[in-house]
Design a protein around this motif. Structure first.
Motif, short mmCIF file in Angstrom:
data_model
loop_
_atom_site.label_atom_id
_atom_site.label_comp_id
_atom_site.label_asym_id
_atom_site.label_seq_id
_atom_site.Cartn_x
_atom_site.Cartn_y
_atom_site.Cartn_z
N GLN A 16 0.83 -1.21 0.00
CA GLN A 16 0.00 0.00 0.00
C GLN A 16 0.86 1.26 0.00
OE1 GLN A 16 -2.44 -0.76 3.44
NE2 GLN A 16 -4.07 -1.66 2.20
N VAL A 17 1.95 1.24 0.75
CA VAL A 17 2.87 2.39 0.76
C VAL A 17 3.47 2.56 -0.64
CG1 VAL A 17 5.05 3.27 1.68
CG2 VAL A 17 3.39 2.22 3.22
N LYS A 18 3.82 1.45 -1.29
CA LYS A 18 4.38 1.50 -2.65
C LYS A 18 3.36 2.12 -3.61
CE LYS A 18 6.26 -2.30 -4.32
NZ LYS A 18 6.40 -3.59 -5.04
N ASP A 19 2.08 1.72 -3.50
CA ASP A 19 1.04 2.29 -4.37
C ASP A 19 0.90 3.80 -4.16
OD1 ASP A 19 0.52 -0.17 -5.45
OD2 ASP A 19 -1.23 -0.58 -4.18
N VAL A 20 0.92 4.22 -2.90
CA VAL A 20 0.81 5.66 -2.60
C VAL A 20 2.00 6.40 -3.19
CG1 VAL A 20 0.80 7.39 -0.76
CG2 VAL A 20 -0.60 5.32 -0.53
N LEU A 21 3.20 5.84 -3.02
CA LEU A 21 4.43 6.46 -3.55
C LEU A 21 4.37 6.57 -5.07
CD1 LEU A 21 7.29 7.57 -3.03
CD2 LEU A 21 8.12 5.22 -3.26
N ILE A 22 3.95 5.53 -5.73
CA ILE A 22 3.87 5.54 -7.20
C ILE A 22 2.87 6.59 -7.66
CG2 ILE A 22 3.07 4.19 -9.19
CD1 ILE A 22 4.46 1.77 -7.91
N ASN A 23 1.72 6.69 -6.98
CA ASN A 23 0.73 7.70 -7.35
C ASN A 23 1.27 9.11 -7.19
OD1 ASN A 23 -1.26 5.89 -8.09
ND2 ASN A 23 -2.15 5.80 -6.05
N LYS A 24 1.97 9.36 -6.08
CA LYS A 24 2.52 10.70 -5.83
C LYS A 24 3.61 11.04 -6.85
CE LYS A 24 -0.14 11.46 -2.38
NZ LYS A 24 -1.26 12.36 -2.52
N LEU A 25 4.45 10.05 -7.20
CA LEU A 25 5.49 10.29 -8.20
C LEU A 25 4.86 10.58 -9.56
CD1 LEU A 25 8.08 7.54 -7.24
CD2 LEU A 25 8.44 9.99 -7.10
N ALA A 26 3.83 9.84 -9.91
CA ALA A 26 3.18 10.04 -11.21
C ALA A 26 2.53 11.42 -11.29
CB ALA A 26 2.15 8.95 -11.44
N LYS A 27 1.93 11.88 -10.19
CA LYS A 27 1.31 13.21 -10.19
C LYS A 27 2.34 14.31 -10.34
CE LYS A 27 -2.85 12.23 -7.56
NZ LYS A 27 -3.57 12.42 -6.30
N ARG A 28 3.58 14.05 -9.94
CA ARG A 28 4.64 15.06 -10.04
C ARG A 28 5.47 14.86 -11.31
NH1 ARG A 28 5.72 18.80 -6.97
NH2 ARG A 28 4.57 19.09 -5.08
N ASN A 29 4.97 14.10 -12.25
CA ASN A 29 5.62 13.86 -13.55
C ASN A 29 6.99 13.21 -13.44
OD1 ASN A 29 3.44 14.87 -15.01
ND2 ASN A 29 4.19 16.97 -14.79
N VAL A 30 7.16 12.33 -12.46
CA VAL A 30 8.38 11.53 -12.36
C VAL A 30 8.04 10.16 -12.96
CG1 VAL A 30 10.04 10.44 -10.81
CG2 VAL A 30 9.17 12.72 -10.30
N ASP A 31 8.79 9.75 -13.96
CA ASP A 31 8.52 8.48 -14.64
C ASP A 31 8.85 7.32 -13.69
OD1 ASP A 31 8.21 6.38 -16.43
OD2 ASP A 31 8.97 7.58 -18.09
N VAL A 32 7.86 6.49 -13.40
CA VAL A 32 8.06 5.41 -12.42
C VAL A 32 8.82 4.23 -13.03
CG1 VAL A 32 6.08 6.03 -11.00
CG2 VAL A 32 5.76 4.47 -12.91
N ARG A 33 9.09 4.27 -14.33
CA ARG A 33 9.91 3.21 -14.94
C ARG A 33 11.37 3.31 -14.51
NH1 ARG A 33 8.70 4.00 -21.13
NH2 ARG A 33 9.01 6.13 -20.42
N CYS A 34 11.76 4.42 -13.91
CA CYS A 34 13.15 4.59 -13.47
C CYS A 34 13.38 4.00 -12.09
CB CYS A 34 13.54 6.07 -13.49
SG CYS A 34 12.69 7.03 -12.25
N LEU A 35 12.35 3.41 -11.48
CA LEU A 35 12.49 2.82 -10.15
C LEU A 35 12.85 1.35 -10.27
CD1 LEU A 35 9.34 4.34 -8.39
CD2 LEU A 35 11.67 5.22 -8.40
#
Length: 161
Positions: A58-77
């Protein structure tokens, strides 16, 4: 000779902002009350902590959502394995990949050479520089890279005429 660089960069300030928002949301959520769920950052390494594995997801999902909203590409994780800490608490490290690794750079150069477009590609540290006689050839290479490489975020910068 026109040229451009193929790079992979992540705005670490935006990552920090997304991390702060994630920690704030996790702290306010009812299902995390009384738990030790949080995300910490040390340069390009994020560490997620939680009381159980399902909370870690759940923490990972929240983190991914926040990164996506800030235009950080989550493929770099790049996610590490889930480790047990004291008791039943768990943690997971997440590495933010910055720069084009040599293996990927060699793959990019090979794709460019196999395409028979009249350009030269050279690896320079963690970037790939593409040089050609015509601007149209360089734009063809950018279109080819966007089509071929879908699993890693690439940016095309430093375009010179």
């Amino acid at each position: 000779m026109p040229s451009f660089d193929i790079v992979s960069e992540v705005d670490l300030v935006e990552v920090k902002n997304a991390l702060d928002q994630c920690n704030k949301e996790v702290g306010n959520r009812y299902d995390f009350k009384g738990s030790d769920a949080r995300v910490e950052q040390a340069e390009k390494v994020l560490t997620m902590y939680a009381d159980a594995e399902f909370q870690l997801d759940q923490v990972k999902d929240v983190l991914i959502n926040k990164l996506a909203k800030r235009n950080v590409d989550v493929r770099c994780l790049e996610y590490g394995k889930v480790e047990k800490v004291s008791g039943n608490k768990v943690k997971q490290t997440v590495t933010v990949k910055v720069g084009v690794e040599t293996e990927l750079a060699k793959k990019l150069v090979r794709i460019i050479k196999d395409s028979k477009i009249k350009v030269q590609a050279s690896i320079q540290g963690d970037t790939v520089r593409v040089t050609g006689a015509k601007r149209d050839n360089l734009q063809e290479v950018i279109a080819l890279m966007r089509k071929e490489i879908t699993d890693f975020p690439l940016q095309y910068q430093n375009f010179r005429d």
